[in-house]
Structures are given as C-alpha cells and as structure tokens.
Design a protein around this motif. Structure first.
Motif, mmCIF file in Angstrom:
data_model
loop_
_atom_site.group_PDB
_atom_site.id
_atom_site.type_symbol
_atom_site.label_atom_id
_atom_site.label_comp_id
_atom_site.label_asym_id
_atom_site.label_seq_id
_atom_site.Cartn_x
_atom_site.Cartn_y
_atom_site.Cartn_z
ATOM 1 N N GLU A 7 0.874 -1.166 0.000
ATOM 2 C CA GLU A 7 0.000 0.000 0.000
ATOM 3 C C GLU A 7 0.912 1.217 0.000
ATOM 4 O O GLU A 7 1.791 1.327 0.851
ATOM 5 C CB GLU A 7 -0.865 -0.046 1.255
ATOM 6 C CG GLU A 7 -1.859 1.074 1.368
ATOM 7 C CD GLU A 7 -2.805 0.834 2.535
ATOM 8 O OE1 GLU A 7 -3.782 0.093 2.355
ATOM 9 O OE2 GLU A 7 -2.527 1.376 3.625
ATOM 10 N N GLN A 51 -3.018 0.394 -3.845
ATOM 11 C CA GLN A 51 -2.677 -0.957 -3.418
ATOM 12 C C GLN A 51 -2.443 -1.825 -4.638
ATOM 13 O O GLN A 51 -3.158 -1.712 -5.630
ATOM 14 C CB GLN A 51 -3.824 -1.580 -2.607
ATOM 15 C CG GLN A 51 -4.172 -0.837 -1.353
ATOM 16 C CD GLN A 51 -5.370 -1.436 -0.650
ATOM 17 O OE1 GLN A 51 -6.236 -2.032 -1.271
ATOM 18 N NE2 GLN A 51 -5.422 -1.271 0.658
ATOM 19 N N CYS A 82 0.435 -4.347 2.583
ATOM 20 C CA CYS A 82 -1.009 -4.137 2.532
ATOM 21 C C CYS A 82 -1.702 -5.037 3.554
ATOM 22 O O CYS A 82 -1.580 -6.258 3.500
ATOM 23 C CB CYS A 82 -1.487 -4.443 1.115
ATOM 24 S SG CYS A 82 -3.157 -3.915 0.789
ATOM 25 N N SER A 85 -7.554 -5.201 1.726
ATOM 26 C CA SER A 85 -7.627 -4.865 0.310
ATOM 27 C C SER A 85 -8.910 -4.114 -0.033
ATOM 28 O O SER A 85 -9.993 -4.501 0.399
ATOM 29 C CB SER A 85 -7.551 -6.158 -0.505
ATOM 30 O OG SER A 85 -7.158 -5.880 -1.808
#
Length: 93
Positions: A7, A51, A82, A85
């Motif tokens: 991310e 992301q 990350c 999601s």
C-alpha cells in the motif's frame, strides 16, 4: 501474484485542487492493476492511496506524477505491506 501486495500513500501539494487532479488520477488508474482512492484534503493537498504489487503500484504513482507534474509542487510518500484490500480504485471527497 507472487509478491506481497503493498500500500503506497502519496500526499501531493501545489495547485492540486480544482484542476481535475482526482479525475486524471482515476483515468491513469484504469491502466494499472491497482486499487485504492484519491481524495482532496481540507489543507489543500490531495491524498492518494494505491494498493497492488510493488512494481505496478510504483509505476502507477510515477505515471500520476508525470501526468500531473505541472500542478505538483511537492510530494510525500510512504509504502508498507497491505493489511486489507480495497475492491476498486475510486474518487473520494
């Protein structure tokens, strides 16, 4: 994907609000396999969260910077693994 998703957050400053910055960022995002969002901040900056796999995310952020370079005075950026999601890339307020 073989690599873990990351991310990346980017804060753009300059003449980045009221110039179609978020809409251009959304257009750029359609060419990459990224999820996340772009939003205006109350202090006049634009916040981008992307992301995806590390290479795709890096190329996307670079493409946004190139496409909108005339409006950007400064950027701050950070990346990390990350945790959760997002389903798509979208414009937030």
């Amino acid at each position: 994907m073989s690599e873990q998703k990351i991310e990346t957050e980017v804060w753009f400053s300059g003449l980045v609000q009221g110039v179609g910055f978020r809409y251009e960022t959304l257009k750029v995002a359609k060419g990459y396999e990224v999820t996340g969002f772009v939003e205006n901040l109350s202090d006049g900056r634009v916040h981008l969260l992307a992301q995806g796999d590390p290479t795709e995310t890096k190329e996307f952020v670079e493409a946004v910077g190139e496409r909108l370079s005339d409006y950007i005075r400064d950027t701050q950026q950070q990346s990390h693994p990350c945790e959760s999601s997002l389903g798509s890339f979208q414009i937030r307020r």
